[in-house]
Structure formats: structure tokens, C-alpha cells
Design a protein around this motif. Structure first.
Motif, short mmCIF file in Angstrom:
data_model
loop_
_atom_site.label_atom_id
_atom_site.label_comp_id
_atom_site.label_asym_id
_atom_site.label_seq_id
_atom_site.Cartn_x
_atom_site.Cartn_y
_atom_site.Cartn_z
N HIS A 107 63.70 97.41 -26.24
CA HIS A 107 63.18 97.24 -27.60
C HIS A 107 62.67 98.60 -28.08
N GLU A 108 63.37 99.17 -29.05
CA GLU A 108 63.00 100.48 -29.56
C GLU A 108 61.78 100.39 -30.47
N ASN A 151 71.79 108.80 -26.36
CA ASN A 151 72.94 108.17 -27.02
C ASN A 151 73.86 107.50 -26.01
N LYS A 196 72.30 104.22 -24.82
CA LYS A 196 72.40 103.15 -25.82
C LYS A 196 73.69 102.36 -25.68
N THR A 197 74.73 102.99 -25.14
CA THR A 197 76.03 102.32 -25.02
C THR A 197 76.15 101.49 -23.74
N MET A 198 75.16 101.57 -22.87
CA MET A 198 75.23 100.89 -21.58
C MET A 198 74.55 99.53 -21.63
N GLU A 199 75.23 98.54 -21.07
CA GLU A 199 74.70 97.17 -21.03
C GLU A 199 73.30 97.13 -20.41
N PHE A 231 70.84 99.04 -20.60
CA PHE A 231 69.77 99.44 -21.50
C PHE A 231 69.84 98.75 -22.86
N SER A 232 70.74 97.80 -23.01
CA SER A 232 70.92 97.14 -24.31
C SER A 232 69.73 96.27 -24.71
N HIS A 233 68.87 95.93 -23.76
CA HIS A 233 67.73 95.06 -24.05
C HIS A 233 66.43 95.84 -24.29
#
Length: 143
Positions: free
Chosen positions: A38-39, A26, A29-32, A34-36
Motif C-alpha cells: 500500500h503506497e 519501478n 512495482k511489476t513483481m507480484e 510487491f503488488s500488495h
């Protein structure tokens, strides 16, 4: 420490590890950075990554690494602050929610800065080997 608690109640080890993995994912998920990612369904790449992180605590004045050291970990600063001094002498203060060391880890290059704890700090860290293994399932992070 939780490790002492878990020796008293070893039946809680698995649920505790699961909770830590979920909370770490979690946070990722809030960190830039790791924002890319693809889940995938039904499993989560970030849950898998969260399971690979370990915790580390440092006291004020502790040096995490020096410029020129081997790049063996990528850090997420959970609590506290650190001073980062680059090879040109420029100093930066990084606070909770920052990450550092990932560029050197990604490039497999020696450390390009010295990082010192300014106060009591809690970190999540990921070893270089684990990070590169994760990149095999999340190559989008190489960009």
C-alpha cells in the motif's frame, strides 16, 4: 564498474544513486510479490525499499547458497538464469524477473534449496535485516 566511474566523477554519486533507487522501485512495482504494498503519499514505500537493495554479479557455476545455509539475502534475478535444487532433488530453472529466497528470509529459517548460476547473472539483493526492517512499514507483505 560504476564505482570506478564515480571515483572519477564523485559529484555524480547522488544523482546516480537516485536513478538506481527509482529504477529498482519501478522494477519492484511489476513483481507480484510487491503488488500488495500500500503506497503512501507523498513518499513511496517501494522507493524506500529500492534504496535498500544492492547489486551482485555472478559467473556460471557460482553457488549463491546451499540448502541449510543461513538465510541472509532475498534475491531478484535481473539478468541471466539460475538452477534451484530443493532438498528433495527437484530442479527448477529460474530466469530474469524471478525472485527467490524470500520465504526463508521471511521465516528466518535456513535455506531450503541450493541455487547455482547457470550463466553470467546480475542480481538485486536485500539483506534479511533490511527486509525485516521494511516489513515494519509494509506489514501487508507478511501475508
Amino acid at each position: 564498474k560504476f564505482s570506478k566511474f564515480l571515483t572519477i566523477a564523485p559529484e555524480l554519486t547522488e544523482p546516480f544513486q537516485s536513478l538506481l533507487t527509482h529504477r529498482t522501485a519501478n522494477r519492484l512495482k511489476t513483481m507480484e510479490l510487491f503488488s500488495h504494498v500500500h503506497e503512501n503519499k507523498p513518499w513511496s514505500k517501494l522507493e524506500m525499499l529500492g534504496a535498500l537493495f544492492s547489486y551482485e554479479m555472478r559467473a556460471p557455476g557460482d553457488i549463491l547458497y546451499r540448502s541449510g545455509d543461513e538465510s541472509d539475502k532475498f534475491y531478484l534475478l535481473i539478468n541471466g538464469s539460475v538452477s534451484l535444487e530443493d532438498k528433495y532433488g527437484a530442479k527448477y530453472t529460474m530466469k530474469a524477473q524471478c525472485h527467490f529466497g524470500e520465504v526463508d528470509v521471511l521465516r528466518k529459517k535456513p535455506r531450503s534449496a541450493t541455487v547455482t548460476a547457470l550463466e553470467h547473472c546480475i542480481f538485486l539483493y536485500l539483506s534479511t535485516d533490511a527486509f525485516h526492517q521494511f516489513l515494519q512499514i509494509a506489514p501487508e507483505l507478511r501475508k
